[in-house]
Write an enzyme that holds these catalytic residues in place. Structure first.
Site, PDB file in Angstrom:
ATOM      1  N   TRP A   7     -46.615 -96.623  22.311  1.00  0.00           N
ATOM      2  CA  TRP A   7     -46.882 -96.515  20.869  1.00  0.00           C
ATOM      3  C   TRP A   7     -45.637 -96.724  20.029  1.00  0.00           C
ATOM      4  O   TRP A   7     -45.687 -97.362  18.982  1.00  0.00           O
ATOM      5  CB  TRP A   7     -47.573 -95.187  20.561  1.00  0.00           C
ATOM      6  CG  TRP A   7     -48.961 -95.188  21.120  1.00  0.00           C
ATOM      7  CD1 TRP A   7     -49.418 -94.502  22.201  1.00  0.00           C
ATOM      8  CD2 TRP A   7     -50.077 -95.989  20.666  1.00  0.00           C
ATOM      9  NE1 TRP A   7     -50.734 -94.804  22.446  1.00  0.00           N
ATOM     10  CE2 TRP A   7     -51.167 -95.710  21.525  1.00  0.00           C
ATOM     11  CE3 TRP A   7     -50.257 -96.907  19.628  1.00  0.00           C
ATOM     12  CZ2 TRP A   7     -52.417 -96.316  21.370  1.00  0.00           C
ATOM     13  CZ3 TRP A   7     -51.502 -97.511  19.463  1.00  0.00           C
ATOM     14  CH2 TRP A   7     -52.560 -97.211  20.331  1.00  0.00           C
ATOM     15  N   ASP A  49     -43.947 -90.073  14.766  1.00  0.00           N
ATOM     16  CA  ASP A  49     -45.367 -90.255  15.057  1.00  0.00           C
ATOM     17  C   ASP A  49     -45.797 -89.063  15.920  1.00  0.00           C
ATOM     18  O   ASP A  49     -45.434 -88.974  17.091  1.00  0.00           O
ATOM     19  CB  ASP A  49     -45.568 -91.580  15.805  1.00  0.00           C
ATOM     20  CG  ASP A  49     -47.012 -91.800  16.247  1.00  0.00           C
ATOM     21  OD1 ASP A  49     -47.857 -90.915  15.999  1.00  0.00           O
ATOM     22  OD2 ASP A  49     -47.291 -92.871  16.830  1.00  0.00           O
ATOM     23  N   LYS A  83     -57.100 -86.819  17.775  1.00  0.00           N
ATOM     24  CA  LYS A  83     -56.706 -86.235  19.059  1.00  0.00           C
ATOM     25  C   LYS A  83     -56.652 -84.715  18.944  1.00  0.00           C
ATOM     26  O   LYS A  83     -57.337 -84.016  19.664  1.00  0.00           O
ATOM     27  CB  LYS A  83     -55.355 -86.793  19.495  1.00  0.00           C
ATOM     28  CG  LYS A  83     -55.436 -88.283  19.786  1.00  0.00           C
ATOM     29  CD  LYS A  83     -54.163 -88.988  19.535  1.00  0.00           C
ATOM     30  CE  LYS A  83     -54.341 -90.484  19.511  1.00  0.00           C
ATOM     31  NZ  LYS A  83     -55.086 -91.056  20.630  1.00  0.00           N
TER      32      LYS A  83
HETATM   33  N1  PMP Z   1     -49.627 -93.402  17.936  1.00  0.00           N
HETATM   34  C1  PMP Z   1     -50.010 -92.697  19.015  1.00  0.00           C
HETATM   35  C2  PMP Z   1     -49.009 -91.799  19.678  1.00  0.00           C
HETATM   36  C3  PMP Z   1     -51.320 -92.820  19.492  1.00  0.00           C
HETATM   37  O1  PMP Z   1     -51.699 -92.147  20.580  1.00  0.00           O
HETATM   38  C4  PMP Z   1     -52.232 -93.669  18.824  1.00  0.00           C
HETATM   39  C5  PMP Z   1     -53.666 -93.803  19.263  1.00  0.00           C
HETATM   40  N2  PMP Z   1     -53.937 -93.663  20.573  1.00  0.00           N
HETATM   41  C6  PMP Z   1     -51.783 -94.373  17.711  1.00  0.00           C
HETATM   42  C7  PMP Z   1     -50.478 -94.208  17.295  1.00  0.00           C
HETATM   43  C8  PMP Z   1     -52.705 -95.303  16.973  1.00  0.00           C
HETATM   44  O2  PMP Z   1     -53.627 -94.551  16.251  1.00  0.00           O
HETATM   45  P1  PMP Z   1     -54.864 -95.202  15.494  1.00  0.00           P
HETATM   46  O3  PMP Z   1     -55.787 -95.698  16.541  1.00  0.00           O
HETATM   47  O4  PMP Z   1     -55.407 -94.083  14.670  1.00  0.00           O
HETATM   48  O5  PMP Z   1     -54.335 -96.305  14.642  1.00  0.00           O
END
Ligand code: PMP
Length: 367
Positions: A109, A177, A201
C-alpha cells in the site's frame, strides 16, 4: 462452503470490508426503518437535516475523545477510499514544493501511494523493504528537515507488518495511512501532520474515509485544485461540501460508541488486540515450521496475521476445512501467498480461539 443457517454467522477474517461488532449490526437492523426520534430511515434522511447533523457532530466528538485529537486538528469525512488520498495528499501538500516528500515503502500500500506522488511534485523513497518481500520495517529513519512531509503506512494489510509506536520525524509533518489499524490502539496524534483511514476494516462499512489533518496544513493546497480534491473545502463545509456518505458515517458513529461504551476505549482495545494476535502467533511459533510467519517477529501486525504452510500443497485443504468450520476469508494475498487472518477490532476473541484450535488440529492431522 458449508451452508449457514439464516441466523448463524461465520467468523469473518476478511481484510476488508470486514467484521463489524454484532451489537452494531443489531442496532442498525433495529433502527433501519425509523431512526428513534426522527421518524425516518437514516437512508432517507437529508444530509442537512438536524438528525444527520447530530450524527455527524457526535461521530466527530467521539472520535476526538477516543483518540484525544488536539484542538489544532480538523476531522473530515470523505469518499474515494484511501486510494484517493494517495493522490489528494500530494495534490494538497506537494504541489509547488522544491524539496521531495519522503516515503517509507514498507509494503504494497505504501508502494502504491508513492507511485502517485511524483505526479504532483518531487518525491523520493527513503526506505524500501522490497528486497526481503516487505517482511521488516526500518529502524531510525533519517527524514530531512526540509521535506514537505514524511509518509508511511502504519500497518501493511497485505504483508502484515506494523509500526507499533508513533515515529518521531523531528518536526517534518508525518502523513500516515492508518487504514488497516485505525483505532486499534491509542495514538499520539500530535506526532502526525495528517492521519487517514478508510472505514471498512476497523471503523465501519466501505464508503467513508476519515482524514485528521493539522490546521496549518489545511490551507496548503493550491487554489486551482478541483473543488472536491481540496482539503480546505471539506474543512470549510464541515464534510458537507458535497453529499457525504451518510449511512457509512452513521455506522461509523455506532462503532465509535461501541469502542467507548462496550470496549472501554483504546487502551482496552489494544489489550484485547494483543491478546488475540498472541493466540495465533503462538500457534505459528509452536508449530515446528509447519506454519511460517511472513513478518519478522518484532514487526508482526496485530491486525493482519500472515503465515504460510511449509507445504503449499495443503493450502487448498486448509481453506476448505477452515470454511467448513465457519472460519471465512483466510486466503492470503497472492503477492505473499499462504494465509492471512485479519483480526480487526470487531473480531471476537472467540473467533480467534476457534481459528487457533483449528490450526493446531490441522497441523496434527497433516504432519
Ligand atoms: N491503504 C491500506 C493500508 C489498505 O489496506 C487499503 C485497502 N485494502 C487501502 C489503502 C486502499 O483503500 P480503499 O480501497 O478504501 O481505497
Amino acid at each position: 462452503m458449508a451452508s449457514i443457517a439464516a441466523n448463524e454467522r461465520v467468523f469473518n477474517f476478511s481484510p476488508g470490508p470486514a467484521a463489524l461488532p454484532l451489537t452494531v449490526l443489531q442496532q442498525i437492523q433495529r433502527d433501519m426503518v425509523s431512526l428513534p426520534g426522527y421518524g425516518m430511515s437514516i437512508l432517507e434522511m437529508s444530509h442537512r437535516a438536524k438528525g444527520f447533523l447530530d450524527i455527524l457532530a457526535t461521530a466527530k466528538a467521539d472520535l476526538r475523545e477516543l483518540l484525544s485529537i488536539p484542538e489544532n486538528y480538523e476531522i473530515i469525512f470523505l469518499q474515494g477510499g484511501s486510494r484517493l488520498q494517495f493522490s489528494m495528499i500530494p495534490m494538497n501538500l506537494l504541489r509547488g514544493a522544491t524539496a521531495p516528500a519522503e516515503y517509507v515503502v514498507s509494503g504494497s500500500w505504501s508502494k502504491m501511494a508513492f507511485a502517485e506522488a511524483p505526479k504532483e511534485g518531487p518525491a523520493k523513497i527513503v526506505w524500501d523493504g522490497k528486497t526481503t518481500n516487505y517482511d521488516r520495517l526500518p529502524g531510525d529513519i533519517p527524514f530531512s528537515a526540509e521535506a514537505p512531509y514524511a509518509y508511511l503506512c502504519t500497518n501493511e494489510t497485505i504483508q502484515g507488518v506494523q509500526f507499533d509506536e508513533d515515529i518521531d520525524t523531528g518536526g517534518v509533518p508525518l502523513v500516515a495511512d492508518m487504514s488497516s489499524d485505525f483505532l486499534h490502539r491509542p495514538v499520539d496524534v500530535s506526532k502526525y501532520g495528517l492521519i487517514y483511514a478508510c472505514a471498512q476494516k476497523n471503523a465501519g462499512p466501505a464508503g467513508v474515509t476519515v482524514v485528521i489533518i493539522r490546521k496549518d496544513l489545511v490551507e496548503k493546497g493550491s487554489a486551482d485544485l478541483p473543488g472536491y480534491l481540496s482539503f480546505a473545502n471539506h474543512v470549510k463545509e464541515d464534510s458537507l461540501f458535497n453529499t457525504p456518505p451518510t449511512f457509512a458515517i452513521y455506522v461509523m458513529g455506532l462503532v465509535l460508541k461501541w469502542l467507548k461504551n462496550e470496549i472501554g476505549g483504546l487502551p482496552a482495545m489494544l489489550a484485547r488486540n494483543q491478546q488475540k494476535a498472541k493466540l495465533l502467533y503462538d500457534v505459528v511459533d509452536a508449530s515446528e515450521g509447519f506454519y511460517q510467519g511472513h513478518a519478522q517477529p518484532n514487526v508482526r501486525s496485530l491486525m493482519n496475521v500472515t503465515f504460510r504452510l511449509a507445504n503449499p500443497d495443503l493450502d487448498k485443504k486448509f481453506i476448505s476445512e477452515s470454511e467448513a468450520r465457519g472460519l471465512d476469508g483466510l486466503k492470503g494475498h497472492r503477492s505473499v501467498g499462504g494465509m492471512r487472518a485479519s483480526i480487526y477490532n470487531a473480531m471476537p476473541v472467540a473467533g480467534v480461539e476457534a481459528l487457533a484450535e483449528f490450526m493446531r488440529e490441522f497441523r496434527s492431522q497433516n504432519s
